[in-house]
Design a protein around this motif. Structure first.
Motif, PDB file in Angstrom:
ATOM      1  N   SER A  57      39.812  14.112 -27.523  1.00  0.00           N
ATOM      2  CA  SER A  57      39.572  13.356 -27.062  1.00  0.00           C
ATOM      3  C   SER A  57      38.272  12.671 -27.784  1.00  0.00           C
ATOM      4  N   GLY A  58      38.157  10.813 -28.008  1.00  0.00           N
ATOM      5  CA  GLY A  58      37.470  10.056 -28.300  1.00  0.00           C
ATOM      6  C   GLY A  58      36.886  10.140 -29.977  1.00  0.00           C
ATOM      7  N   GLY A  59      35.806   9.753 -30.474  1.00  0.00           N
ATOM      8  CA  GLY A  59      36.291  10.001 -32.295  1.00  0.00           C
ATOM      9  C   GLY A  59      37.174  10.868 -32.614  1.00  0.00           C
ATOM     10  N   ASP A  60      36.762  12.350 -32.159  1.00  0.00           N
ATOM     11  CA  ASP A  60      37.432  13.128 -32.788  1.00  0.00           C
ATOM     12  C   ASP A  60      39.352  13.599 -33.341  1.00  0.00           C
ATOM     13  N   ALA A  61      39.554  12.667 -31.808  1.00  0.00           N
ATOM     14  CA  ALA A  61      40.662  12.872 -31.214  1.00  0.00           C
ATOM     15  C   ALA A  61      41.974  12.645 -32.391  1.00  0.00           C
ATOM     16  N   SER A  62      41.829  12.187 -33.506  1.00  0.00           N
ATOM     17  CA  SER A  62      42.380  11.583 -34.844  1.00  0.00           C
ATOM     18  C   SER A  62      42.883  13.051 -34.946  1.00  0.00           C
ATOM     19  N   VAL A  63      41.784  13.634 -35.606  1.00  0.00           N
ATOM     20  CA  VAL A  63      41.929  14.773 -36.367  1.00  0.00           C
ATOM     21  C   VAL A  63      42.182  15.727 -35.699  1.00  0.00           C
ATOM     22  N   GLY A  64      41.399  15.995 -34.190  1.00  0.00           N
ATOM     23  CA  GLY A  64      42.058  17.020 -33.222  1.00  0.00           C
ATOM     24  C   GLY A  64      42.695  17.224 -32.633  1.00  0.00           C
ATOM     25  N   ILE A  65      44.017  16.205 -32.494  1.00  0.00           N
ATOM     26  CA  ILE A  65      45.507  15.977 -31.969  1.00  0.00           C
ATOM     27  C   ILE A  65      46.198  16.915 -32.808  1.00  0.00           C
ATOM     28  N   SER A  66      45.900  16.335 -34.122  1.00  0.00           N
ATOM     29  CA  SER A  66      47.188  16.861 -35.476  1.00  0.00           C
ATOM     30  C   SER A  66      46.605  17.888 -36.225  1.00  0.00           C
ATOM     31  N   THR A  67      45.472  18.703 -35.857  1.00  0.00           N
ATOM     32  CA  THR A  67      44.120  20.003 -35.925  1.00  0.00           C
ATOM     33  C   THR A  67      45.412  20.832 -34.585  1.00  0.00           C
ATOM     34  N   GLU A  68      45.667  20.425 -33.532  1.00  0.00           N
ATOM     35  CA  GLU A  68      45.507  21.053 -32.003  1.00  0.00           C
ATOM     36  C   GLU A  68      47.308  21.240 -32.382  1.00  0.00           C
ATOM     37  N   GLN A  69      48.127  20.507 -32.925  1.00  0.00           N
ATOM     38  CA  GLN A  69      49.593  20.298 -33.523  1.00  0.00           C
ATOM     39  C   GLN A  69      50.390  21.428 -33.603  1.00  0.00           C
ATOM     40  N   GLY A  70      49.095  21.230 -35.168  1.00  0.00           N
ATOM     41  CA  GLY A  70      49.079  22.494 -36.026  1.00  0.00           C
ATOM     42  C   GLY A  70      49.251  23.341 -35.486  1.00  0.00           C
ATOM     43  N   ALA A  71      48.453  23.802 -34.978  1.00  0.00           N
ATOM     44  CA  ALA A  71      48.340  25.331 -33.698  1.00  0.00           C
ATOM     45  C   ALA A  71      49.812  25.474 -33.168  1.00  0.00           C
ATOM     46  N   LEU A  72      49.708  24.620 -32.504  1.00  0.00           N
ATOM     47  CA  LEU A  72      50.684  24.935 -31.783  1.00  0.00           C
ATOM     48  C   LEU A  72      52.231  25.253 -32.106  1.00  0.00           C
ATOM     49  N   LEU A  73      51.845  23.929 -33.318  1.00  0.00           N
ATOM     50  CA  LEU A  73      53.631  24.597 -34.580  1.00  0.00           C
ATOM     51  C   LEU A  73      54.216  26.111 -34.481  1.00  0.00           C
TER      52      LEU A  73
END
Lengths: 416, 303
Positions: A57-73
């Protein structure tokens, strides 16, 4: 007079807190108590988990979420390789507090992973200062942790890293699939020499990241036959770098190297190079200059920077991943999606091997050992780790600026 | 010699910006004895206002002829006016009720206002440095073999004109006399029929407007601005005001130029990381031997 002294002291106080507000501190130290939870092995027929700790969440969310999605994939895809009776799940926790990645929150997330016996490995965090707080905790618990993007040198090597492993000095539980800050300096030195640059003027912002980067560039550029004209450090909270650049002008460099980030002077230096007559001279730095064009716009042209990760969009080995990611999330991959995918792949492979070798039981210690001996093909290349937990075949990507836009030049494979 | 002159000219231009900011510090201190720590952030706000006005006018590159004069005038006056209003609001909200409180109280509210402004600006334009259009052409003029940008002359000229205008205003107008009277003895001035609140408001209006001018100038000169700029620049300008003799208008100007030049030479001779150390070491030395600053003896001339 007394009033003046008092106010100066107050101003200094304000300076400390102000500086902390402005920059993401890279040297947060958190004392942690050893965690002595020794969870029993997960019996057959159960859920096992990969914990994912990222700023979501917050300022880092844009990179954080795309990183999370990579891991979940990667977790999804590993599902079909799981031994019978086991289900693999990814459990993501957010380490942002009030919009900013937070070391204490990271530690609390990792503790909750540790207390959940089903969690056999952790992917994350995104930020080096969070990693610095978390490593002692995962080390004490003997839980494998794989960082997709944390690039600070001293997380793995040197006395600082040893300090992080003090609970369990003989056991390294922290690994990363990205390379380190200072190796960008090596890649840039190699690139600068390949462009025929002989005379470099080196400036850094006097912060850990910038100093490491500039040190490495200085050493490698000189070893490679280049000559380092001078090295200068910037003062904090300064807007005017023209005095310094007049000095640089007099030294007649082919290239100006900057160790630091855009906001600590990297952007203004490039702009002010034009006003003292250095506009035609090449300008280089690490990933801290990736957003140079937002400050310098068209004046960024003629500048180069690296990212401490390959450009997965351009890697042949990553095309299948890029496509799968797009299919699943209907979005382009983020800067560290491929790294997170690789990190989760490493974790999943280690877990699968651990379960198989233990005939249906999964243990954290076995997972750590398996990660350490990883030899795996991933979208970002073959991954194996040295004894510090760093990748043995770092690939970085090199970028330049044209018409105020950044463009990809090529990948650089470092020889170690 | 060539490099010496280049550094000197650079230092003078840098000093011009410090001087403009220092004028506001010194005025407010002169009248109510308060160090307005939010002043540096009003300076940053000036560059943000100027940038917003240029964007609204559709200006994104170099201007020439009539457009140059008109657009620059609108942005300059607009930024100054808006900063002046912000200054007045700050005074009304954070300082007026504390005017008779112990001196530390308004000092702390000033620091509080500074943080509020910084964070508001961070929300407004983001945490990263923001580019500022290169509005004013900058042809080089060669002096003794050193190329000096026209902007450097404009900058220094503007600073000197502002200082002279301020001196004339304070010494030759009714309002200026009211300000001097308030500075000398607030109660007596009030008894003589001077509206203290209005006079102090005027002081904040002018001081903050000058910070707005400095913000405009820095935006044009560096073609960049950042929400956090005011912290460093404000501290240096405050130092300039103290070095010159706080409360003294000519002193603020002199202090600004001296600090700009020292900073420039220190960077040249000792390296960038020593520039602040040198500036503050010299400040300490000057204060040890002249506690009231370079021009600080003339107390009766307090703005």
């Amino acid at each position: 007079m007394r009033l003046i002294l008092a106010t100066v002291a107050l101003a200094a106080l304000a300076a400390c807190s102000g500086a902390n507000n402005a920059s993401t501190s890279k040297n947060t130290t958190t004392t942690t108590t050893a965690v002595t939870a020794a969870p029993s092995p997960v019996p057959s027929g159960q859920v096992v988990k990969i914990g994912i700790d990222l700023p979501l969440s917050g300022g880092d969310a844009s990179v954080g979420i795309s990183t999370e999605q990579g891991a979940l994939l990667a977790v999804d895809e590993a599902q079909k390789e799981m031994p019978r009776g086991f289900t693999l799940q990814g459990e993501a926790l957010d380490d942002s507090v009030q919009g900013v990645h937070n070391p204490e929150q990271g530690v609390s997330n990792v503790r909750s992973f540790i207390s959940d016996a089903a969690v056999l490995a952790v992917v994350g965090p995104y930020n080096s200062n969070v990693a610095r707080a978390e490593i002692p905790v995962t080390n004490a618990a003997g839980l494998a942790q794989i960082g997709p993007s944390v690039v600070a040198d001293n997380l793995t090597i040197g006395p600082d890293a040893a300090q992080l492993r003090r609970a369990n000095p003989s056991l390294n539980t922290f690994f990363r699939v990205c390379t380190t800050d200072s190796r960008q300096g090596s890649a840039l030195a190699q690139f600068a020499r390949s462009l025929g640059f002989k005379r470099a003027y080196i400036i850094d912002d006097n912060e850990t990241y910038g100093l490491d980067l500039a040190d490495r560039f200085e050493k490698d550029f000189a070893n490679d036959g280049g000559s380092v004209l001078a090295r200068d450090h910037l003062a904090k909270n300064t807007q005017d770098f023209k005095s310094l650049l007049l000095k640089v002008l007099a030294a007649k460099p082919d290239v100006v190297f900057f160790g630091g980030v855009t906001s600590t002077g990297g952007g203004l230096i490039r702009k002010q190079m034009f006003s003292v007559g250095l506009g035609k001279i090449a300008y280089m730095g690490g990933d801290g200059l990736a957003d140079l064009a937002t400050v310098a716009a068209g004046q960024a042209d003629g500048s180069y920077y690296t990212l401490a990760a390959p450009n997965a969009e351009k890697l042949p080995a990553a095309q299948a991943f890029v496509k799968a990611y797009r299919t699943k999330y209907n979005a382009d991959i983020g800067p560290y999606s491929a790294n997170a995918y690789a990190a989760a792949q490493v974790a999943a492979a280690a877990i699968i091997r651990a379960i198989k070798n233990a005939h249906g039981e999964a243990e954290r210690a076995a997972v750590v050992a398996n990660v350490a001996s990883t030899k795996l093909e991933t979208p970002i290349g073959p991954i194996s780790f040295d004894k510090y937990g760093d990748v043995t075949n770092p690939v970085l990507s090199l970028y330049g600026f044209k018409n105020g836009q950044s463009y990809f030049i090529r990948q650089i494979q470092l020889k170690l | 010699m060539h490099e010496f002159l280049a550094q000197l000219f650079n230092g003078i231009a840098l000093g011009g910006i410090y001087a403009l900011i220092a004028l506001g510090y010194t005025m407010v201190y002169g009248i109510i004895g308060l160090i307005n720590f939010a002043h540096g952030d009003v300076y940053t706000l000036g560059s943000f206002f100027a940038l917003t006005i240029f964007t609204a006018l559709g200006v994104s590159g170099e201007l020439h002829g009539v457009a140059l004069i008109v657009d620059v005038a609108i942005a300059l006056i607009g930024a100054a006016l808006l900063c002046g209003i912000v200054g007045v609001l700050i005074e009304r909200l954070a300082y007026r009720r504390l005017r008779n409180a112990p001196r530390l109280a308004p000092l702390i509210t000033a620091i509080g206002i500074s943080f509020i402004l910084e964070n508001a600006m961070q929300i407004w334009k983001g945490p990263a440095p923001v580019p500022f259009p290169a509005v004013v052409p900058n042809p080089s003029i060669v002096i003794a073999g050193v190329a000096v940008g026209a902007q450097q002359f404009l900058l220094v000229g503007l600073a000197v004109v502002m200082m002279v205008a301020l001196q004339l205003f304070i010494h030759n107008t009714r309002l200026g006399r009211a300000m001097r009277a308030t500075a000398e003895d607030r109660d007596a001035a009030q008894l003589m029929g001077i509206n203290i609140n209005k006079t102090i408001m005027l002081t904040f209006l002018i001081g903050s407007a000058l910070a707005g001018v400095a913000g405009f100038v820095s935006g044009v000169y560096y073609q960049s601005t950042w929400f956090f700029n005011g912290f460093g620049a404000g501290l240096k300008a405050f130092t300039a005001a103290v070095l010159g003799g706080i409360g003294n208008i000519a002193g603020a100007m002199l202090g600004g130029f001296v600090i700009g030049i020292i900073e420039s030479f220190a960077t040249w001779k000792f390296g960038g990381q020593w520039s602040n150390v040198t500036v503050f070491a010299i400040l300490i030395l000057v204060l040890v031997f002249r506690p009231s600053g370079l021009l600080g003896e003339a107390v009766y001339e307090r703005a």
